[in-house]
Every structure is written in structure tokens, then in C-alpha cells.
Design an enzyme around this catalytic site. Sequence first.
Site, PDB file in Angstrom:
ATOM      1  N   THR A   1      24.042  80.961 -33.266  1.00 33.81           N
ATOM      2  CA  THR A   1      24.241  79.916 -32.385  1.00 33.81           C
ATOM      3  C   THR A   1      23.762  78.515 -33.127  1.00 33.81           C
ATOM      4  O   THR A   1      22.988  78.613 -34.083  1.00 33.81           O
ATOM      5  CB  THR A   1      23.057  79.956 -31.207  1.00 33.81           C
ATOM      6  OG1 THR A   1      22.937  78.892 -30.445  1.00 33.81           O
ATOM      7  CG2 THR A   1      21.589  80.285 -31.805  1.00 33.81           C
ATOM      8  N   ASP A   2      24.220  77.418 -32.598  1.00 36.22           N
ATOM      9  CA  ASP A   2      23.939  76.082 -33.179  1.00 36.22           C
ATOM     10  C   ASP A   2      22.280  75.956 -33.082  1.00 36.22           C
ATOM     11  O   ASP A   2      21.731  74.791 -33.491  1.00 36.22           O
ATOM     12  CB  ASP A   2      24.579  74.947 -32.690  1.00 36.22           C
ATOM     13  CG  ASP A   2      24.696  74.874 -30.933  1.00 36.22           C
ATOM     14  OD1 ASP A   2      23.889  75.751 -30.353  1.00 36.22           O
ATOM     15  OD2 ASP A   2      25.293  73.716 -30.636  1.00 36.22           O
ATOM     16  N   GLU A   3      21.440  76.493 -32.011  1.00 35.86           N
ATOM     17  CA  GLU A   3      20.301  76.130 -31.540  1.00 35.86           C
ATOM     18  C   GLU A   3      19.415  76.565 -32.841  1.00 35.86           C
ATOM     19  O   GLU A   3      18.139  75.829 -32.645  1.00 35.86           O
ATOM     20  CB  GLU A   3      19.880  77.033 -30.580  1.00 35.86           C
ATOM     21  CG  GLU A   3      20.486  76.665 -29.068  1.00 35.86           C
ATOM     22  CD  GLU A   3      19.936  77.188 -27.805  1.00 35.86           C
ATOM     23  OE1 GLU A   3      18.850  77.608 -27.699  1.00 35.86           O
ATOM     24  OE2 GLU A   3      20.653  77.013 -26.824  1.00 35.86           O
TER      25      GLU A   3
ATOM     26  N   TYR B   1      13.939  81.995 -28.276  1.00 33.89           N
ATOM     27  CA  TYR B   1      15.351  82.431 -28.624  1.00 33.89           C
ATOM     28  C   TYR B   1      15.799  82.009 -29.991  1.00 33.89           C
ATOM     29  O   TYR B   1      16.176  82.828 -30.569  1.00 33.89           O
ATOM     30  CB  TYR B   1      16.291  81.891 -27.268  1.00 33.89           C
ATOM     31  CG  TYR B   1      17.495  82.145 -27.699  1.00 33.89           C
ATOM     32  CD1 TYR B   1      18.330  83.347 -27.643  1.00 33.89           C
ATOM     33  CD2 TYR B   1      18.645  80.755 -27.989  1.00 33.89           C
ATOM     34  CE1 TYR B   1      19.926  83.467 -28.156  1.00 33.89           C
ATOM     35  CE2 TYR B   1      19.836  80.976 -28.140  1.00 33.89           C
ATOM     36  CZ  TYR B   1      20.487  82.195 -28.293  1.00 33.89           C
ATOM     37  OH  TYR B   1      21.874  82.270 -28.722  1.00 33.89           O
TER      38      TYR B   1
ATOM     39  N   LYS C   1      17.037  83.979 -33.282  1.00 40.16           N
ATOM     40  CA  LYS C   1      18.345  83.900 -33.997  1.00 40.16           C
ATOM     41  C   LYS C   1      18.261  83.487 -35.393  1.00 40.16           C
ATOM     42  O   LYS C   1      18.781  83.874 -36.162  1.00 40.16           O
ATOM     43  CB  LYS C   1      19.253  83.166 -32.978  1.00 40.16           C
ATOM     44  CG  LYS C   1      19.804  83.395 -31.664  1.00 40.16           C
ATOM     45  CD  LYS C   1      20.317  84.652 -31.876  1.00 40.16           C
ATOM     46  CE  LYS C   1      21.771  84.518 -32.139  1.00 40.16           C
ATOM     47  NZ  LYS C   1      22.804  85.916 -32.087  1.00 40.16           N
TER      48      LYS C   1
HETATM   49  P1  NAD Z   1      25.102  87.832 -23.061  1.00 37.14           P
HETATM   50  O1  NAD Z   1      23.714  87.891 -22.741  1.00 37.14           O
HETATM   51  O2  NAD Z   1      26.228  87.370 -22.057  1.00 37.14           O
HETATM   52  O3  NAD Z   1      25.480  89.237 -23.525  1.00 37.14           O
HETATM   53  C1  NAD Z   1      24.675  90.016 -24.354  1.00 37.14           C
HETATM   54  C2  NAD Z   1      25.407  91.561 -24.519  1.00 37.14           C
HETATM   55  O4  NAD Z   1      24.591  92.255 -25.329  1.00 37.14           O
HETATM   56  C3  NAD Z   1      25.145  92.112 -23.297  1.00 37.14           C
HETATM   57  O5  NAD Z   1      26.590  92.998 -22.979  1.00 37.14           O
HETATM   58  C4  NAD Z   1      23.964  93.111 -23.353  1.00 37.14           C
HETATM   59  O6  NAD Z   1      24.119  94.312 -22.671  1.00 37.14           O
HETATM   60  C5  NAD Z   1      24.070  93.367 -24.630  1.00 37.14           C
HETATM   61  N1  NAD Z   1      22.705  93.742 -25.559  1.00 37.14           N
HETATM   62  C6  NAD Z   1      21.697  92.976 -25.342  1.00 37.14           C
HETATM   63  N2  NAD Z   1      20.637  93.836 -25.764  1.00 37.14           N
HETATM   64  C7  NAD Z   1      21.191  94.892 -26.387  1.00 37.14           C
HETATM   65  C8  NAD Z   1      20.641  95.884 -27.146  1.00 37.14           C
HETATM   66  N3  NAD Z   1      19.321  95.915 -27.496  1.00 37.14           N
HETATM   67  N4  NAD Z   1      21.441  97.069 -27.632  1.00 37.14           N
HETATM   68  C9  NAD Z   1      22.893  96.762 -27.455  1.00 37.14           C
HETATM   69  N5  NAD Z   1      23.353  95.791 -26.494  1.00 37.14           N
HETATM   70  C10 NAD Z   1      22.475  94.916 -26.115  1.00 37.14           C
HETATM   71  O7  NAD Z   1      25.225  86.915 -24.255  1.00 37.14           O
HETATM   72  P2  NAD Z   1      26.402  85.844 -24.572  1.00 37.14           P
HETATM   73  O8  NAD Z   1      26.335  84.632 -23.994  1.00 37.14           O
HETATM   74  O9  NAD Z   1      28.110  86.504 -24.728  1.00 37.14           O
HETATM   75  O10 NAD Z   1      26.152  85.684 -26.483  1.00 37.14           O
HETATM   76  C11 NAD Z   1      26.853  86.638 -27.363  1.00 37.14           C
HETATM   77  C12 NAD Z   1      26.218  86.208 -28.637  1.00 37.14           C
HETATM   78  O11 NAD Z   1      26.509  85.172 -28.847  1.00 37.14           O
HETATM   79  C13 NAD Z   1      24.603  86.305 -28.933  1.00 37.14           C
HETATM   80  O12 NAD Z   1      24.440  86.564 -30.040  1.00 37.14           O
HETATM   81  C14 NAD Z   1      24.448  84.680 -28.691  1.00 37.14           C
HETATM   82  O13 NAD Z   1      23.229  84.525 -29.491  1.00 37.14           O
HETATM   83  C15 NAD Z   1      25.832  84.143 -29.533  1.00 37.14           C
HETATM   84  N6  NAD Z   1      26.329  82.730 -28.795  1.00 37.14           N
HETATM   85  C16 NAD Z   1      26.104  82.261 -27.451  1.00 37.14           C
HETATM   86  C17 NAD Z   1      26.635  81.216 -27.181  1.00 37.14           C
HETATM   87  C18 NAD Z   1      26.825  81.146 -25.540  1.00 37.14           C
HETATM   88  O14 NAD Z   1      27.030  79.734 -25.317  1.00 37.14           O
HETATM   89  N7  NAD Z   1      26.616  81.811 -24.845  1.00 37.14           N
HETATM   90  C19 NAD Z   1      26.765  80.216 -27.879  1.00 37.14           C
HETATM   91  C20 NAD Z   1      26.488  80.528 -29.404  1.00 37.14           C
HETATM   92  C21 NAD Z   1      26.301  81.831 -29.743  1.00 37.14           C
HETATM   93  O1  DAU Z   2      24.034  76.103 -27.849  1.00 33.11           O
HETATM   94  C1  DAU Z   2      24.183  77.573 -27.819  1.00 33.11           C
HETATM   95  C2  DAU Z   2      23.624  78.254 -26.676  1.00 33.11           C
HETATM   96  O2  DAU Z   2      23.866  77.664 -25.550  1.00 33.11           O
HETATM   97  C3  DAU Z   2      23.482  79.782 -26.839  1.00 33.11           C
HETATM   98  O3  DAU Z   2      23.112  80.035 -28.261  1.00 33.11           O
HETATM   99  C4  DAU Z   2      22.639  80.470 -25.682  1.00 33.11           C
HETATM  100  O4  DAU Z   2      22.842  81.840 -25.831  1.00 33.11           O
HETATM  101  C5  DAU Z   2      23.293  79.786 -24.298  1.00 33.11           C
HETATM  102  O5  DAU Z   2      22.548  80.381 -23.454  1.00 33.11           O
HETATM  103  C6  DAU Z   2      23.294  78.304 -24.486  1.00 33.11           C
HETATM  104  O6  DAU Z   2      21.830  77.948 -24.357  1.00 33.11           O
HETATM  105  P1  DAU Z   2      21.295  76.524 -23.403  1.00 33.11           P
HETATM  106  O7  DAU Z   2      20.127  76.704 -23.146  1.00 33.11           O
HETATM  107  O8  DAU Z   2      22.246  75.456 -23.897  1.00 33.11           O
HETATM  108  O9  DAU Z   2      22.331  76.994 -22.049  1.00 33.11           O
HETATM  109  P2  DAU Z   2      22.046  76.908 -20.473  1.00 33.11           P
HETATM  110  O10 DAU Z   2      23.315  77.126 -19.705  1.00 33.11           O
HETATM  111  O11 DAU Z   2      20.792  77.637 -20.121  1.00 33.11           O
HETATM  112  O12 DAU Z   2      21.624  75.363 -20.373  1.00 33.11           O
HETATM  113  C7  DAU Z   2      22.638  74.340 -20.485  1.00 33.11           C
HETATM  114  C8  DAU Z   2      21.774  73.088 -20.616  1.00 33.11           C
HETATM  115  O13 DAU Z   2      21.509  73.029 -19.125  1.00 33.11           O
HETATM  116  C9  DAU Z   2      20.506  73.060 -21.076  1.00 33.11           C
HETATM  117  O14 DAU Z   2      20.127  71.612 -21.323  1.00 33.11           O
HETATM  118  C10 DAU Z   2      19.483  73.272 -19.780  1.00 33.11           C
HETATM  119  C11 DAU Z   2      20.136  72.811 -18.700  1.00 33.11           C
HETATM  120  N1  DAU Z   2      20.034  73.549 -17.333  1.00 33.11           N
HETATM  121  C12 DAU Z   2      19.914  75.023 -17.567  1.00 33.11           C
HETATM  122  C13 DAU Z   2      19.748  75.742 -16.359  1.00 33.11           C
HETATM  123  C14 DAU Z   2      20.062  77.193 -16.373  1.00 33.11           C
HETATM  124  C15 DAU Z   2      19.665  73.055 -16.278  1.00 33.11           C
HETATM  125  O15 DAU Z   2      19.601  71.568 -16.353  1.00 33.11           O
HETATM  126  N2  DAU Z   2      19.607  73.611 -15.203  1.00 33.11           N
HETATM  127  C16 DAU Z   2      19.617  75.145 -15.293  1.00 33.11           C
HETATM  128  O16 DAU Z   2      19.181  75.747 -14.127  1.00 33.11           O
END
Ligand code: NAD
Ligand code: DAU
Length: 351
Positions: free
Chosen positions: A131-133, A157, A161
Site C-alpha cells: 500500500t501507499d500508506e 495497519y 504493511k
Molecule cells: P480485504 O480485507 O478486502 O481482503 C483481505 C482478504 O484476505 C480476505 O479475503 C481475507 O479472508 C483474507 N485474509 C485475511 N487474513 C488472512 C489470513 N490470516 N490467512 C489467509 N487469508 C486471510 O482486503 P483488500 O482491500 O482486498 O486488500 C488486499 C491487499 O491489497 C492487502 O494486502 C492490502 O494491504 C492491499 N491494498 C489494498 C488497498 C485498498 O484500497 N483496499 C490499496 C492498496 C493495497
Molecule cells: O491507500 C491505500 C489504503 O486505502 C489501503 O492500504 C487500505 O487497505 C484501505 O483500507 C484504504 O485505507 P483508507 O484508510 O484510506 O480507506 P478508508 O476507506 O477507511 O478511508 C478513506 C478515507 O475516508 C480516509 O481519509 C478516512 C475517511 N473515512 C473513512 C471511513 C470508513 C471517513 O471519513 N469516514 C468513514 O466512515
Amino acid sequence: MKTIIITGGAGFIGSHVVRLFVNKYPDYNIVNLDALTYAGNLNNLSDIANAPNYTFVKADITDFPSIVEVFNQYKPDGIIHLAAESHVDRSITDPFAFIRTNVMGTCNLLHAAKELWKADMEGKRFYHVSTDEVYGALEFDGTFFTENTKYDPHSPYSASKASSDHFVRAYHDTYGLPVVISNCSNNYGSHHFPEKLIPLAINNIKHNKPIPVYGKGENVRDWLFVNDHARAIDTIFHNGKSGSTYNIGGNNEWKNIDLITLLCSIMDRKLGRQEGESAKLITFVTDRAGHDLRYAIDSTKLQEELGWKPSLQFEEGLERTVDWYLNNEEWIDNITSGEYKKYYEEQYKNR
Ligand code: NAD
Ligand code: DAU
């Protein structure tokens, strides 16, 4: 015939990656390894569940012996690792779950891959999806995260990562494991778990519930359509340079409050409400602890080296996303009622 294990394939991004690979590469065996935590949902993959090149394996990456067993059984040529605890707010209340899965789980996979491949690493690849975080937060100064930006994570988190990224590089530098890493910005699209901002807001607007906006809604995220992330993963998995890192982003920065206002107006139109009706649901709530101000990705390396670029304008992607949620009410209702877990665990327990 190649075998690729995709971890976390039942989650949001993982399910898009699994679907892309199963459909695009009929000559690959795609093994979806997922523990089916609260975030894993096999319903995300019902359209390809019976494809001949697809297998689901329920396994937990924190359990080293069972990972070794799965690796010995399937002998993967490649691993695309997405399994993680992914929600920042949960990491604030339960950091240890993130340390176990994101740090220990990743180390288990790295070690199992090193042992499996140690005689011959030719043609093998361990792809870590990050992730970019990990880069921390930017000011409102027009700068971007590049692959050389210093790591500076703030939440449990992002710290977990960041730690996993370091271990991936350590296995490359120490043992010669052929790894590649990508760091992506915020994804949006179908099958997004409704604890995250966009699906949560869509669901709340639909049910006339308050839309919680943290702080003043001034924080900025760079949003990328999930299918574009899956395409980038495909490109990097096949063509990325071993040992390299690639940033992936949409070049699409939005303040949370502006994004929610746009979403409200799309929802008003789709639900036949008067313009401005849904925006009345916006409710400013206590800010997230350690809330990163701004993320913005420079994906020049990926674009110039490997020829990837985002395909969709945000307004179009958001509209498509809203349509998906409104046309798949059962998907989200099952999640919010918790029914899907019982149903799918029962259905898949013997597979
Ligand atoms: P998600 O939470 O939707 O899905 C995570 C999946 O991992 C689920 O299917 C869960 O069952 C599985 N999982 C969790 N713990 C596990 C374990 N111990 N063993 C096996 N499986 C397990 O997550 P996502 O949003 O699809 O993110 C996927 C990946 O991409 C993550 O590594 C996250 O850090 C990265 N990522 C997410 C975003 C985003 O915006 N969602 C952006 C950048 C990177
Ligand atoms: O940047 C990549 C990341 O983006 C991934 O690595 C994470 O897995 C993914 O969950 C996401 O993280 P964020 O914290 O940015 O996503 P989230 O949807 O939780 O929140 C987006 C923005 O909105 C953040 O600034 C927090 C804000 N927010 C979030 C929630 C859930 C609100 O204002 N209200 C809310 O209820």
C-alpha cells in the site's frame, strides 16, 4: 502449465485479481488461498467457482505448517500475496491481528516459498501487494510518493504493511528470493467491503442513514478503479523486474468531503431523489487517530517501464460502482446481516 497461488483471493482486490487470471490464463492453475475472515467472501467469485483452472483452499497464512502443506501439494511457480488485515480503523482497536497476519503471515509465506524453491529459483516469482500508506502522509504541497520516498507509517495497519515490505526485500537480498512489490493507492469498485468509505457511504445513503465523515473531511486520497489495480498486478507479475518496487495510482486526488458530495449527487439521481437530499445525511464525526492528511502516487515508473496506465475517469468509475451496489443489493445485505459467513462456510467446508 503454471500454478499460481493467490492469497486473499476471496477479498475485495483479490477476487478481481483471481477473476482476471482465471479468465485470461486458461493454461494457469489458479489456487485461491484464503482463511475466509470477516472480509473474505466466496460469493465474490461465484461466476468462476467452477472454472477448470480454479481451486479454492481454505488456509490461514499465520499457520506455517499448513502453508508448507499447501505449497508442497500445489508446488506453485508464482505467489501473488494479497491476504491481509486491511482496515485502518480496525488496526487502531486490534493492532495484534495486523501484526500476526500482515507481518508473521507474510514471513510464513516468504519462508515457505524459499524452502520450496531453494533448489532452483529460475522462473519463480513472489509478488507482494502493498500500500501507499507505508510512505506516511503528504502535505498540500503538490508532492507525490515515489518508489524512493522514505517509509514513515503512522497507523498499526501501515506499520504492519511497511514491516512486511521490509521482510520481502530482506528475503530477496539475503536468500535471492525472486520478489516484486507494488504499493498502490486507494481502490474502489465492486465487492468492496462496506466498512470502507465508499461502499459504507453508498449503503448508508441508500438506507437514509448518516454518512460519517471524519474530522472536517479535508483528508485527500488518490482513488484507483479496482480493475485497473488488477491489470497492474497482471502486468507487474509478468513483466516487473525481480527485486523491484512499483507504485500504482490513479493520479486522481479527492478530498473526502468532495468525494462524498459527488457520491450524494450520483445517488440522488439514481434513487430519484431531489438534488441535495442525500447530502443532508453528511455528518462530521470525531477524526481517526493519526489520520494521514494526504496520499498521492507518482506511477511514472510503472507507466514508462511497463506501459500500464489507469483506464477510467473517476466519475465514470464511481457511477459504475454505484450501479453495481444498487444492482447487487443481496450481496451487501448478506454482509451487513452476517448471513453469508454461515452459508458459505457450510458450502465450502469440504472443498
Ligand atoms: P480485504 O480485507 O478486502 O481482503 C483481505 C482478504 O484476505 C480476505 O479475503 C481475507 O479472508 C483474507 N485474509 C485475511 N487474513 C488472512 C489470513 N490470516 N490467512 C489467509 N487469508 C486471510 O482486503 P483488500 O482491500 O482486498 O486488500 C488486499 C491487499 O491489497 C492487502 O494486502 C492490502 O494491504 C492491499 N491494498 C489494498 C488497498 C485498498 O484500497 N483496499 C490499496 C492498496 C493495497
Ligand atoms: O491507500 C491505500 C489504503 O486505502 C489501503 O492500504 C487500505 O487497505 C484501505 O483500507 C484504504 O485505507 P483508507 O484508510 O484510506 O480507506 P478508508 O476507506 O477507511 O478511508 C478513506 C478515507 O475516508 C480516509 O481519509 C478516512 C475517511 N473515512 C473513512 C471511513 C470508513 C471517513 O471519513 N469516514 C468513514 O466512515
